[in-house]
Structures are given as structure tokens and as C-alpha cells.
Design an enzyme around this catalytic site. Structure first.
Site, PDB file in Angstrom:
ATOM      1  N   HIS A 236       1.205 115.275 141.741  1.00  0.00           N
ATOM      2  CA  HIS A 236       0.133 114.326 141.401  1.00  0.00           C
ATOM      3  C   HIS A 236       0.707 112.918 141.240  1.00  0.00           C
ATOM      4  CE1 HIS A 236      -3.532 112.985 139.055  1.00  0.00           C
ATOM      5  NE2 HIS A 236      -2.622 112.124 138.602  1.00  0.00           N
ATOM      6  N   GLU A 237       1.752 112.813 140.431  1.00  0.00           N
ATOM      7  CA  GLU A 237       2.301 111.478 140.141  1.00  0.00           C
ATOM      8  C   GLU A 237       2.888 110.834 141.395  1.00  0.00           C
ATOM      9  OE1 GLU A 237       1.771 109.799 137.509  1.00  0.00           O
ATOM     10  OE2 GLU A 237       0.763 111.438 136.479  1.00  0.00           O
TER      11      GLU A 237
ATOM     12  N   HIS B 148       0.309 109.267 143.623  1.00  0.00           N
ATOM     13  CA  HIS B 148      -0.053 107.894 143.246  1.00  0.00           C
ATOM     14  C   HIS B 148       0.834 106.906 144.015  1.00  0.00           C
ATOM     15  CE1 HIS B 148      -3.121 108.565 140.316  1.00  0.00           C
ATOM     16  NE2 HIS B 148      -2.352 109.173 139.432  1.00  0.00           N
TER      17      HIS B 148
ATOM     18  N   TYR C  29      -7.600 101.064 140.609  1.00  0.00           N
ATOM     19  CA  TYR C  29      -7.647 102.076 139.544  1.00  0.00           C
ATOM     20  C   TYR C  29      -8.767 101.772 138.561  1.00  0.00           C
ATOM     21  CZ  TYR C  29      -5.536 105.889 136.940  1.00  0.00           C
ATOM     22  OH  TYR C  29      -5.292 107.102 136.328  1.00  0.00           O
TER      23      TYR C  29
ATOM     24  N   GLU D 266      -7.387 109.207 141.378  1.00  0.00           N
ATOM     25  CA  GLU D 266      -7.033 110.372 140.563  1.00  0.00           C
ATOM     26  C   GLU D 266      -7.268 111.681 141.332  1.00  0.00           C
ATOM     27  OE1 GLU D 266      -5.693 111.416 137.647  1.00  0.00           O
ATOM     28  OE2 GLU D 266      -4.874 109.413 137.830  1.00  0.00           O
TER      29      GLU D 266
ATOM     30  N   ASP E 109     -11.271 104.763 129.752  1.00  0.00           N
ATOM     31  CA  ASP E 109     -10.523 105.465 130.801  1.00  0.00           C
ATOM     32  C   ASP E 109     -10.719 104.763 132.159  1.00  0.00           C
ATOM     33  OD1 ASP E 109      -8.984 107.464 132.071  1.00  0.00           O
ATOM     34  OD2 ASP E 109     -10.778 108.676 132.460  1.00  0.00           O
TER      35      ASP E 109
ATOM     36  N   HIS F  66     -10.372 109.655 135.074  1.00  0.00           N
ATOM     37  CA  HIS F  66      -9.932 111.050 134.927  1.00  0.00           C
ATOM     38  C   HIS F  66     -11.115 111.992 134.724  1.00  0.00           C
ATOM     39  CE1 HIS F  66      -6.156 108.928 133.815  1.00  0.00           C
ATOM     40  NE2 HIS F  66      -5.590 109.954 134.405  1.00  0.00           N
TER      41      HIS F  66
END
Ligand SMILES: [Zn+2]
Length: 441
Positions: free
Chosen positions: A159-160, A163, A174, A183, A256, A261
Site C-alpha cells: 500500500h505505502e 503511494h 490527496y 487510498e 481525514d 480513508h
């Protein structure tokens, strides 16, 4: 950031004293990092080396519980396992992510040009998060209570790093729907890293994100569920998984980054449905469609769900009719009409929105509370609440306000937004205090 601010705020409110302190520190750190990134604050001198084309080039560092990056080098490409779980999991996870992008999609590392993959483990003390800082991966060890070390889930690493791929390609902003797509796409490829490394098909995969992150203290399976968004956890301290699985449940919020998210549950579910309809290895058909939409040059930084749906349908149509039908049906099933922007930027709260307000504390210990719907209030007061709950002021006020001994404290909660804040009375602007007092009667 893997953990959304609302989850950390929930721990800060409901967790033990120790947990609340750690959650607040993590929030402060994340906010500072976001602010630094917003003004382009990349660390100088950390530009990654180009590696060997066609081969992963990983280097793992150990911050030894400090926040200094990158830290001391502990394992480079080709070196044997160190015996330190976080180091070896990070090395393996970076490798599995590189393998997915290279073998399935022909992309050599994040930049497509063999960029070195840099990871730092044991970042900070009790740091409960993992993030891509624009240059490298950073992993905390967890908070020692509710969260395990963040290298434990391979999909979190995928996931990271995704990005990073998004930064090098579409550069999705974002915020709001483009942020939720950022996301979601990170969850999609993170999940595909996990599925490929475990030889799972779309049918046998659990479609969970962060299944290894929670300790036994937490009532929950994972941080998110792509197959059943909104069901990943339901815990007295963490709260309930707030993700919708359909546009009917789209959450309008300013916290958020506009629910990045939260609303990512909608495109996550669309991907899972498309992959399951096509069957077999999810990275081969559905994954190829999403990858082509991401890297095809048509995806703009401010893309919304509807436009992204159209781009994936176009990519699917270029493969064959069966793929096209599966992708079209998946978006229809989650209520996204391709190519048509159907969500206004800000929607007013419905008249039947339920709110809870409590005034407690104070020397005499008298508590007043009220559960109410906006429709029960006078029109100006209902509009006042709409502005407060729909905007970010309450969250902002709760972050910066000091609690005063013996002062009155307001507690405001709303499940639909979602919102939960504690506000000391002395910190409130006069108009807000008067609105609260009129509402309590
Ligand atoms: Zn993320």
C-alpha cells in the site's frame, strides 16, 4: 499514512492514558509531516540511487527508536536475513511489491526506472503508523498495546509503496474523491502484493488490509476490508470501521482530508467485484485494467470516482468484451455512474441528522445532555449546526484546546459524519457557546 487521523483521535479520546499520549504524539508527528510535505519539504541529500534495471534494489535501515532518517543500514540487496523480524519483513515486503509491479505489469520499481527501494524500521518510540515520505518507506513498531509492528502485514508495505507509484504517475491530489482514489489504488495494489505472495486467487483471498496489525486487545479482523467495507473492526476504543461500500453511504466530511480513508471503500469494493467476476489471479485481469488506467496518461490529479470508473472501463474495453462487462457491472454495483460527476463538492447535512450534545464537568458536577435531530431546532440554529458539523472548526478547536480544571466541557458526537469531539467551554467562540446553550435549553 496508513492509519487515518479519526482512528488515532478515537484512541486519544477512549484509550488508556498511555495509549492516548502515544496516539496524540503520532497525530502531532503526522500533522507536522503532512505540513512539511505540503510546502515541499523533502529531506535534502536523500535522493535514491538508481539500481540495476530489471532487478530489485533494496536497502533497509534501522532508526533504533529515533526519528532520524534513514538511520543505520542493516540489510542491503542480496544480503542474508538478519534475524530481526521488522528488518526481514520490510526486506521481503519491498521485494514482493517490486515483483508484483515488474512481473505482472512490467514496471521496474516505483519510478519505472529501477529506483532503489529504501526502508527504515524501528522508527520512533511506540510509533503506530507506516508511511511513504516521498523518498522512502518508514515503519513504526506499533504502540505496544493495540498495534503490532507495521511490517507485519505485507499488503501495508505494498500500500505505502503504491503511494510512491501514484506520485510518479497520476499524482492524485490527496483530498476528497481524488484522495480516496489515491487510498483505494494503494489498497488495490497492496492487496495484490499479498495475494500474489500467498498464491491466492480472487475467490480465495480474504481482501483484508492490515490483517496482522491489530493485537488480541482489538475487536476486529483488520484495518479495512475490500470485500465488505465497513465491517473490518468494531471496537470500544477504536470505534467502528466507517467505510461505505456504495455511493449511497458516501461520507461528506472535512476531516481525514475529506474522508480519503473512508470513501475509498467504494472503489475498493468495485475492484473486488470486478476481480471476482473475472476470476483467477486478481492481478492478471482486473489488476492490469487498474494499472493501465493509473499509468495510461489520462488520469488527472483531481480525478473523481465517475471519471476513474470511465477510465477503467476504457482500459477494460481495450482488453476484451468480457473484461469490459465485468468492470462496468462492478461500478454499477457500487452506485458509481461512469463519466458523470454526481457528487457535489459539499452537501448539506440532512434534516434527520442525529446529534448528541453533553455539557459536563464544572465545580458542581452538573451534567446536561440532549440527543436531537437538526429538524427539531429553529432554522437558524439548524443552519448553525450544519456549518459546524459540516466544517472543520469543531475538530480544529478540539485539537488546539487545553482542558481547564473544573471548567465545563462539551462533548459533541454524530455517527453519520462521523464526528466526536470534546471542547472546553472557555475555548469556544461566543456564538458557538450560545448555540450550544440554546440547544441544551
Ligand atoms: Zn495510504
Amino acid at each position: 499514512m496508513l492509519l487515518p487521523p479519526y482512528l488515532l483521535e478515537s484512541i486519544a479520546i477512549r484509550g488508556s492514558e498511555q495509549e492516548a499520549r502515544i496516539a496524540q504524539e503520532t497525530l502531532r508527528h503526522d500533522a507536522a509531516l503532512r505540513a512539511a510535505r505540503a510546502v515541499g519539504g523533502a529531506r535534502p541529500g536523500a535522493a535514491a540511487d538508481a539500481g540495476t534495471p530489471g532487478r530489485a534494489n533494496r536497502v533497509i535501515h534501522d532508526a533504533r527508536s529515533t526519528e532520524t532518517l534513514p538511520g543505520t543500514q542493516v540489510r542491503a540487496e542480496g544480503e542474508p536475513a538478519t534475524g530481526d523480524a521488522a528488518t526481514d519483513e520490510a526486506y521481503d515486503g519491498l521485494g514482493a511489491t517490486w515483483t508484483l509491479f515488474f512481473d505482472a505489469f512490467g514496471r521496474d520499481s516505483l519510478d519505472g526506472r529501477g529506483m532503489q527501494l529504501l526502508g527504515t524500521v524501528h522508527f520512533g518510540q511506540n510509533y503506530a503508523n507506516a508511511f511513504w515520505d516521498g523518498q522512502q518507506m518508514v515503519f513504526g513498531d506499533g504502540d505496544g498495546e493495540r498495534f503490532n509492528r507495521f511490517t507485519a502485514s505485507i499488503d501495508v508495505i505494498g500500500h505505502e509503496l503504491t503511494h510512491g507509484v501514484i506520485e510518479f504517475t497520476a499524482g492524485l491530489r490527496y483530498q476528497g474523491q481524488s484522495g480516496a482514489l489515491n487510498e483505494s489504488i494503494s489498497d488495490v495494489f497492496g492487496s495484490l502484493v499479498r495475494q500474489q505472495s500467498r498464491a491466492e486467487t480472487a475467490e480465495t483471498a480474504d481482501w483484508l488490509i492490515g490483517a496482522e496489525l491489530f493485537t488480541d486487545l482489538v475487536q476486529g479482523d483488520a484495518l479495512r476490508s475490500m470485500i465488505a467495507p465497513g465491517t473490518a473492526y468494531d471496537d470500544p476504543v477504536l470505534g467502528k470501521d466507517p467505510q461505505p461500500a456504495h455511493m449511497d453511504g458516501f461520507v461528506h466530511t472535512t476531516s481525514d482530508n475529506g474522508g480519503v480513508h473512508i470513501n475509498s471503500g467504494i472503489p475498493n469494493k468495485a475492484f473486488q467485484l470486478a476481480a471476482t467476476a473475472l476470476g483467477g489471479n486478481a492481478w492478471e485481469r482486473a489488476g492490469q485494467v487498474w494499472f493501465n488506467a493509473l499509468t495510461g496518461g489520462q488520469l488527472r490529479p483531481d480525478c473523481d470516482f465517475a471519471t476513474f470508473a470511465q477510465l477503467t472501463i476504457d482500459a477494460a474495453t481495450a482488453i476484451d468484451a468480457k473484461t469490459q462487462a465485468a468492470v462496468e457491472q462492478a461500478w454499477a454495483a457500487v452506485g458509481v455512474a461512469p463519466g458523470v460527476a454526481e457528487v457535489p463538492a459539499t452537501a448539506p447535512l440532512a434534516a434527520n441528522t442525529k446529534l448528541h450534545l453533553t455539557r459536563s464537568g464544572g465545580f458542581a458536577g452538573i451534567t446536561k445532555e440532549r440527543d436531537f435531530e437538526l429538524s427539531e431546532l429553529s432554522e437558524p440554529d439548524a443552519e448553525g449546526w450544519q456549518r459546524l458539523v459540516g466544517g472543520s472548526e469543531l475538530n480544529d478547536l478540539s485539537r488546539v484546546s487545553e482542558m481547564h480544571p473544573d471548567g465545563f466541557v462539551y462533548h459533541v458526537a454524530c455517527d453519520q459524519v462521523p464526528l466526536e469531539v470534546q471542547l472546553p467551554e472557555p475555548a469556544l467562540p461566543a456564538a458557538v457557546k450560545e448555540l450550544f446553550q440554546r440547544t441544551l435549553g
